[in-house]
Design a protein around this motif. Sequence first.
Motif, PDB file in Angstrom:
ATOM      1  N   VAL A  32      18.963 -73.177 -62.532  1.00 33.50           N
ATOM      2  CA  VAL A  32      17.911 -72.998 -63.478  1.00 33.50           C
ATOM      3  C   VAL A  32      17.225 -74.508 -63.749  1.00 33.50           C
ATOM      4  N   ASP A  49      14.173 -74.665 -65.683  1.00 30.25           N
ATOM      5  CA  ASP A  49      13.318 -74.710 -66.788  1.00 30.25           C
ATOM      6  C   ASP A  49      13.430 -73.528 -67.516  1.00 30.25           C
ATOM      7  N   SER A  50      13.745 -73.336 -68.614  1.00 33.59           N
ATOM      8  CA  SER A  50      13.744 -72.100 -69.609  1.00 33.59           C
ATOM      9  C   SER A  50      12.866 -72.036 -70.818  1.00 33.59           C
ATOM     10  N   ARG A 100      11.604 -67.016 -69.924  1.00 37.91           N
ATOM     11  CA  ARG A 100      11.126 -67.067 -68.330  1.00 37.91           C
ATOM     12  C   ARG A 100      11.820 -68.304 -67.949  1.00 37.91           C
ATOM     13  N   ARG A 101      12.525 -67.992 -66.596  1.00 34.29           N
ATOM     14  CA  ARG A 101      13.310 -69.045 -65.979  1.00 34.29           C
ATOM     15  C   ARG A 101      12.915 -69.196 -64.697  1.00 34.29           C
ATOM     16  N   ARG A 102      12.486 -70.836 -64.698  1.00 36.51           N
ATOM     17  CA  ARG A 102      12.415 -71.190 -63.164  1.00 36.51           C
ATOM     18  C   ARG A 102      13.814 -71.672 -62.469  1.00 36.51           C
ATOM     19  N   ARG A 103      13.756 -71.206 -61.237  1.00 35.65           N
ATOM     20  CA  ARG A 103      15.059 -71.410 -60.555  1.00 35.65           C
ATOM     21  C   ARG A 103      14.909 -71.846 -59.132  1.00 35.65           C
ATOM     22  N   THR A 135      10.827 -67.498 -60.084  1.00 34.42           N
ATOM     23  CA  THR A 135      10.878 -67.272 -61.573  1.00 34.42           C
ATOM     24  C   THR A 135      11.501 -65.973 -61.735  1.00 34.42           C
TER      25      THR A 135
END
Length: 160
Positions: free
Chosen positions: A13, A15-16, A26-29, A39
């Motif tokens: 992860v 960004d959350s 919303r999580r950027r992975r 996402t």
Amino acid sequence: MRCPFCAHDDSQVKDSRPTEDNTAIRRRRQCEGCGARFTTFERVQLRDVMIVKSGGKDGETRREAFDRGKLEQSVALACRKRGIEQERIDQLISGIQRQVETAGESEIPASRIGEMVMDGLRQLDSVAYIRFASVYRDFSEAKDFEEFASTVQQAGSAGE
């Protein structure tokens, strides 16, 4: 979380943050295998709800798990090319999902969900409302559209 590009099992992860309507995270992975970024959305699921579908070709009753994706797809199709902000569509879908999950029932008729969508679309956009109704109510002739559209116009002019 499995990578949608290479199917590697691990991702990190990066960004959350909450969505604009605060109904999901919303999580950027980033995939640890191929390095691709994607996402994901994490939503609260209060309970498993089964949708009861009746009728069909054989007239039998079927049950299937509530699927937000199917709801999103049908609403998106009705709202296509209507210039409705995605945030308003997401709010409608989240509101319907919340109603379904908090109804206190483990089974809900598909017709009740259809009516919830109709109510929401009626307030959102009259064309999207008619589009959804044409599939939901199975319009088969042009006069079905005309009759339904005239009731929408009458309701709209009565509210003015």
